[in-house]
Motif scaffolding. Structure first.
Motif, PDB file in Angstrom:
ATOM      1  N   ASN A   1      62.361 -42.143  47.802  1.00  0.00           N
ATOM      2  CA  ASN A   1      62.903 -41.302  48.874  1.00  0.00           C
ATOM      3  C   ASN A   1      63.717 -40.139  48.318  1.00  0.00           C
ATOM      4  N   VAL A   2      64.480 -40.399  47.269  1.00  0.00           N
ATOM      5  CA  VAL A   2      65.243 -39.332  46.617  1.00  0.00           C
ATOM      6  C   VAL A   2      64.284 -38.297  46.034  1.00  0.00           C
ATOM      7  N   ALA A   3      63.244 -38.770  45.361  1.00  0.00           N
ATOM      8  CA  ALA A   3      62.253 -37.849  44.779  1.00  0.00           C
ATOM      9  C   ALA A   3      61.606 -37.002  45.865  1.00  0.00           C
ATOM     10  N   ASN A   4      61.281 -37.614  46.990  1.00  0.00           N
ATOM     11  CA  ASN A   4      60.669 -36.866  48.093  1.00  0.00           C
ATOM     12  C   ASN A   4      61.634 -35.843  48.685  1.00  0.00           C
TER      13      ASN A   4
ATOM     14  N   TYR B   1      66.538 -39.928  38.591  1.00  0.00           N
ATOM     15  CA  TYR B   1      66.554 -40.309  40.000  1.00  0.00           C
ATOM     16  C   TYR B   1      66.990 -41.765  40.146  1.00  0.00           C
ATOM     17  N   ALA B   2      66.523 -42.631  39.252  1.00  0.00           N
ATOM     18  CA  ALA B   2      66.919 -44.043  39.294  1.00  0.00           C
ATOM     19  C   ALA B   2      68.432 -44.170  39.088  1.00  0.00           C
TER      20      ALA B   2
ATOM     21  N   GLY C   1      62.990 -30.414  49.390  1.00  0.00           N
ATOM     22  CA  GLY C   1      64.182 -29.612  49.643  1.00  0.00           C
ATOM     23  C   GLY C   1      64.785 -29.902  51.000  1.00  0.00           C
ATOM     24  N   LYS C   2      64.423 -31.017  51.599  1.00  0.00           N
ATOM     25  CA  LYS C   2      64.897 -31.387  52.937  1.00  0.00           C
ATOM     26  C   LYS C   2      65.915 -32.510  52.821  1.00  0.00           C
ATOM     27  N   PHE C   3      67.180 -32.140  52.787  1.00  0.00           N
ATOM     28  CA  PHE C   3      68.255 -33.119  52.769  1.00  0.00           C
ATOM     29  C   PHE C   3      69.502 -32.456  53.322  1.00  0.00           C
TER      30      PHE C   3
ATOM     31  N   ILE D   1      78.637 -46.183  45.996  1.00  0.00           N
ATOM     32  CA  ILE D   1      79.549 -45.637  47.013  1.00  0.00           C
ATOM     33  C   ILE D   1      79.047 -45.939  48.424  1.00  0.00           C
ATOM     34  N   GLY D   2      78.080 -46.856  48.522  1.00  0.00           N
ATOM     35  CA  GLY D   2      77.629 -47.307  49.829  1.00  0.00           C
ATOM     36  C   GLY D   2      76.486 -46.536  50.447  1.00  0.00           C
ATOM     37  N   ILE D   3      75.826 -45.692  49.673  1.00  0.00           N
ATOM     38  CA  ILE D   3      74.678 -44.942  50.188  1.00  0.00           C
ATOM     39  C   ILE D   3      73.423 -45.568  49.598  1.00  0.00           C
ATOM     40  N   GLU D   4      72.651 -46.218  50.458  1.00  0.00           N
ATOM     41  CA  GLU D   4      71.446 -46.913  50.002  1.00  0.00           C
ATOM     42  C   GLU D   4      70.235 -46.002  50.132  1.00  0.00           C
TER      43      GLU D   4
END
Length: 74
Positions: free
Chosen positions: A44-47, A26-27, A52-54, A36-39
Motif C-alpha cells: 500500500n505504501v508503494a502504491n 518501504y518495509a 502520488g496519492k496520499f 507510532i500506531g499507523i498500520e
C-alpha cells in the motif's frame, strides 16, 4: 488511469528522495509507522508513492518517523 498532477508528482518525489537519503526502505517505513500506531502494508505504501496519492498527514508522519526535521522545496 488518470495521470499524476504536478503537485502529486512533487510530493511523491520529495518523500521518495527523503527515504533514499535516510536509507529507509518501504518495509522499514512500514515498521516505523507501525511503531507510532499507523498500520500500513508495504504494498500500500508503494502504491501510494507511485501514484502520488496520499494525505499531507501521511506525508508528515512518514517524514517524522524517518527523522526529517526540515525540507527544502526548491
Amino acid at each position: 488511469m488518470p495521470q499524476q498532477t504536478e503537485w502529486e508528482a512533487k510530493a511523491a518525489g520529495l518523500l521518495k528522495a527523503e527515504l533514499k537519503r535516510k536509507g529507509v526502505t518501504y518495509a522499514g517505513l512500514v515498521e516505523r509507522l507501525s511503531a507510532i500506531g499507523i498500520e500500513e502494508k508495504e504494498v500500500n505504501v508503494a502504491n501510494k508513492l507511485s501514484r502520488g496519492k496520499f494525505s499531507a498527514a501521511f506525508m508528515l508522519a512518514c517524514l517524522s518517523v524517518i527523522g526529517v526535521g526540515s525540507l527544502h522545496l526548491d
